[in-house]
Design a protein around this motif. Sequence first.
Motif, PDB file in Angstrom:
ATOM      1  N   LEU A 100     -46.542 -46.185 -10.828  1.00 19.22           N
ATOM      2  CA  LEU A 100     -45.458 -45.829  -9.925  1.00 19.22           C
ATOM      3  C   LEU A 100     -44.142 -46.408 -10.416  1.00 19.22           C
ATOM      4  O   LEU A 100     -43.124 -45.727 -10.454  1.00 19.22           O
ATOM      5  CB  LEU A 100     -45.754 -46.326  -8.510  1.00 19.22           C
ATOM      6  N   ALA A 101     -44.168 -47.662 -10.801  1.00 19.45           N
ATOM      7  CA  ALA A 101     -42.944 -48.300 -11.286  1.00 19.45           C
ATOM      8  C   ALA A 101     -42.444 -47.596 -12.540  1.00 19.45           C
ATOM      9  O   ALA A 101     -41.251 -47.324 -12.669  1.00 19.45           O
ATOM     10  CB  ALA A 101     -43.195 -49.780 -11.577  1.00 19.45           C
ATOM     11  N   ASP A 102     -43.343 -47.268 -13.444  1.00 16.02           N
ATOM     12  CA  ASP A 102     -42.934 -46.573 -14.669  1.00 16.02           C
ATOM     13  C   ASP A 102     -42.325 -45.218 -14.334  1.00 16.02           C
ATOM     14  O   ASP A 102     -41.315 -44.832 -14.897  1.00 16.02           O
ATOM     15  CB  ASP A 102     -44.127 -46.377 -15.617  1.00 16.02           C
ATOM     16  N   ASN A 103     -42.934 -44.499 -13.412  1.00 21.48           N
ATOM     17  CA  ASN A 103     -42.431 -43.193 -13.022  1.00 21.48           C
ATOM     18  C   ASN A 103     -41.027 -43.318 -12.450  1.00 21.48           C
ATOM     19  O   ASN A 103     -40.133 -42.574 -12.820  1.00 21.48           O
ATOM     20  CB  ASN A 103     -43.375 -42.553 -12.002  1.00 21.48           C
ATOM     21  N   HIS A 104     -40.819 -44.267 -11.548  1.00 21.59           N
ATOM     22  CA  HIS A 104     -39.501 -44.437 -10.946  1.00 21.59           C
ATOM     23  C   HIS A 104     -38.482 -44.960 -11.946  1.00 21.59           C
ATOM     24  O   HIS A 104     -37.329 -44.571 -11.903  1.00 21.59           O
ATOM     25  CB  HIS A 104     -39.578 -45.355  -9.731  1.00 21.59           C
ATOM     26  N   LYS A 105     -38.893 -45.841 -12.846  1.00 22.99           N
ATOM     27  CA  LYS A 105     -37.950 -46.350 -13.848  1.00 22.99           C
ATOM     28  C   LYS A 105     -37.468 -45.211 -14.732  1.00 22.99           C
ATOM     29  O   LYS A 105     -36.315 -45.162 -15.113  1.00 22.99           O
ATOM     30  CB  LYS A 105     -38.598 -47.458 -14.685  1.00 22.99           C
ATOM     31  N   HIS A 106     -38.373 -44.268 -15.031  1.00 29.01           N
ATOM     32  CA  HIS A 106     -37.963 -43.112 -15.835  1.00 29.01           C
ATOM     33  C   HIS A 106     -36.903 -42.311 -15.091  1.00 29.01           C
ATOM     34  O   HIS A 106     -35.892 -41.927 -15.654  1.00 29.01           O
ATOM     35  CB  HIS A 106     -39.169 -42.223 -16.154  1.00 29.01           C
ATOM     36  N   ALA A 107     -37.134 -42.087 -13.792  1.00 24.85           N
ATOM     37  CA  ALA A 107     -36.150 -41.346 -13.002  1.00 24.85           C
ATOM     38  C   ALA A 107     -34.843 -42.111 -12.931  1.00 24.85           C
ATOM     39  O   ALA A 107     -33.770 -41.533 -13.008  1.00 24.85           O
ATOM     40  CB  ALA A 107     -36.697 -41.083 -11.592  1.00 24.85           C
ATOM     41  N   ALA A 108     -34.935 -43.439 -12.808  1.00 23.77           N
ATOM     42  CA  ALA A 108     -33.725 -44.251 -12.718  1.00 23.77           C
ATOM     43  C   ALA A 108     -32.937 -44.194 -14.027  1.00 23.77           C
ATOM     44  O   ALA A 108     -31.714 -44.144 -14.017  1.00 23.77           O
ATOM     45  CB  ALA A 108     -34.085 -45.693 -12.389  1.00 23.77           C
ATOM     46  N   LYS A 109     -33.635 -44.178 -15.149  1.00 18.59           N
ATOM     47  CA  LYS A 109     -32.956 -44.125 -16.439  1.00 18.59           C
ATOM     48  C   LYS A 109     -32.156 -42.839 -16.603  1.00 18.59           C
ATOM     49  O   LYS A 109     -31.154 -42.817 -17.281  1.00 18.59           O
ATOM     50  CB  LYS A 109     -33.976 -44.248 -17.583  1.00 18.59           C
ATOM     51  N   SER A 154     -44.569 -52.947   7.429  1.00 17.65           N
ATOM     52  CA  SER A 154     -44.794 -52.366   6.109  1.00 17.65           C
ATOM     53  C   SER A 154     -44.381 -53.408   5.085  1.00 17.65           C
ATOM     54  O   SER A 154     -43.506 -54.236   5.346  1.00 17.65           O
ATOM     55  CB  SER A 154     -44.007 -51.073   5.929  1.00 17.65           C
ATOM     56  N   THR A 155     -45.004 -53.348   3.942  1.00 14.30           N
ATOM     57  CA  THR A 155     -44.718 -54.285   2.863  1.00 14.30           C
ATOM     58  C   THR A 155     -44.064 -53.538   1.712  1.00 14.30           C
ATOM     59  O   THR A 155     -44.493 -52.438   1.362  1.00 14.30           O
ATOM     60  CB  THR A 155     -46.024 -54.959   2.379  1.00 14.30           C
ATOM     61  N   VAL A 156     -43.034 -54.132   1.137  1.00 13.69           N
ATOM     62  CA  VAL A 156     -42.407 -53.562  -0.046  1.00 13.69           C
ATOM     63  C   VAL A 156     -43.343 -53.829  -1.218  1.00 13.69           C
ATOM     64  O   VAL A 156     -43.641 -54.973  -1.540  1.00 13.69           O
ATOM     65  CB  VAL A 156     -41.006 -54.170  -0.301  1.00 13.69           C
ATOM     66  N   THR A 157     -43.829 -52.742  -1.827  1.00 12.44           N
ATOM     67  CA  THR A 157     -44.763 -52.863  -2.945  1.00 12.44           C
ATOM     68  C   THR A 157     -44.075 -52.727  -4.294  1.00 12.44           C
ATOM     69  O   THR A 157     -44.592 -53.172  -5.307  1.00 12.44           O
ATOM     70  CB  THR A 157     -45.890 -51.819  -2.840  1.00 12.44           C
ATOM     71  N   THR A 158     -42.938 -52.058  -4.316  1.00  9.64           N
ATOM     72  CA  THR A 158     -42.121 -51.914  -5.522  1.00  9.64           C
ATOM     73  C   THR A 158     -40.674 -52.007  -5.069  1.00  9.64           C
ATOM     74  O   THR A 158     -40.268 -51.293  -4.151  1.00  9.64           O
ATOM     75  CB  THR A 158     -42.347 -50.556  -6.218  1.00  9.64           C
ATOM     76  N   SER A 184     -28.621 -43.382  -9.014  1.00  8.58           N
ATOM     77  CA  SER A 184     -27.170 -43.199  -9.098  1.00  8.58           C
ATOM     78  C   SER A 184     -26.486 -43.349  -7.745  1.00  8.58           C
ATOM     79  O   SER A 184     -25.316 -43.699  -7.681  1.00  8.58           O
ATOM     80  CB  SER A 184     -26.833 -41.832  -9.705  1.00  8.58           C
ATOM     81  N   ASN A 185     -27.228 -43.111  -6.663  1.00 13.36           N
ATOM     82  CA  ASN A 185     -26.621 -43.195  -5.336  1.00 13.36           C
ATOM     83  C   ASN A 185     -27.300 -44.220  -4.425  1.00 13.36           C
ATOM     84  O   ASN A 185     -27.207 -44.132  -3.212  1.00 13.36           O
ATOM     85  CB  ASN A 185     -26.593 -41.820  -4.658  1.00 13.36           C
ATOM     86  N   GLY A 186     -27.981 -45.182  -5.026  1.00 10.58           N
ATOM     87  CA  GLY A 186     -28.572 -46.234  -4.213  1.00 10.58           C
ATOM     88  C   GLY A 186     -29.810 -46.848  -4.809  1.00 10.58           C
ATOM     89  O   GLY A 186     -30.012 -46.828  -6.021  1.00 10.58           O
ATOM     90  N   ILE A 187     -30.618 -47.392  -3.929  1.00  6.73           N
ATOM     91  CA  ILE A 187     -31.809 -48.160  -4.322  1.00  6.73           C
ATOM     92  C   ILE A 187     -32.995 -47.682  -3.505  1.00  6.73           C
ATOM     93  O   ILE A 187     -32.880 -47.443  -2.305  1.00  6.73           O
ATOM     94  CB  ILE A 187     -31.602 -49.663  -4.052  1.00  6.73           C
ATOM     95  N   ILE A 188     -34.146 -47.603  -4.156  1.00  8.06           N
ATOM     96  CA  ILE A 188     -35.395 -47.302  -3.468  1.00  8.06           C
ATOM     97  C   ILE A 188     -36.274 -48.547  -3.510  1.00  8.06           C
ATOM     98  O   ILE A 188     -36.413 -49.188  -4.557  1.00  8.06           O
ATOM     99  CB  ILE A 188     -36.160 -46.145  -4.148  1.00  8.06           C
ATOM    100  N   HIS A 189     -36.861 -48.865  -2.348  1.00  7.61           N
ATOM    101  CA  HIS A 189     -37.903 -49.879  -2.246  1.00  7.61           C
ATOM    102  C   HIS A 189     -39.127 -49.148  -1.692  1.00  7.61           C
ATOM    103  O   HIS A 189     -39.061 -48.575  -0.595  1.00  7.61           O
ATOM    104  CB  HIS A 189     -37.519 -51.018  -1.297  1.00  7.61           C
TER     105      HIS A 189
END
Length: 182
Positions: free
Chosen positions: A24-33, A158-162, A168-173
């Motif tokens: 999941l982190a890798d997938n989101h990091k790719h989108a973030a890049k 709920s717990t933040v897992t990542t 570009s327009n914010g942050i996802i947790h």
Amino acid sequence: MTFSRIASIALLAATVSAVATPALADNHKHAAKSGGTIVAAAAASPQHKTLVTAVKAAGLADTLASGGPFTVFAPTDAAFAKLPAGTLDTLLKPENKGQLTSILTYHVVAGKVDAASLIEKISAGGGQAVLTTVQGGSLTATLSNGKVVLRDASGGSSTVTTADLMQSNGIIHVTDAVSLPG
């Protein structure tokens, strides 16, 4: 602030960021890049198909793809699956768009709140920080075993897992449960 306190906050922030599920982190990091938006990142994640469907049904896709900035506490598909049977199907009906919009905007905070600043707010608040959501309600953030936990108005948590998936327009947790406004 003392060096020891700064070091503790940095360690907690690193711990929160390190609890990510690798794929999941890798997938989101790719989108973030790619400099994508919050909506584009969620759409690229195989664990957020339900969230994307709900955002589209509520008519919020354009808003969450706009300038922001927003902080989104994004429940996974598994989090939505924890809702009582039939709840999601009911919420996705056109006649329930208002209720769905209320629930979804309860997961959004205006501005950028990264893990380090959230943990700092929790520390400064004597162990908790109250976040005002775009919906108008509040989420109470605390730390438990080095993880950020959000308590909603319904008494659920709920717990933040990542953490800190920068867009570009914010942050996802990413969270492991759906927060409910009460």
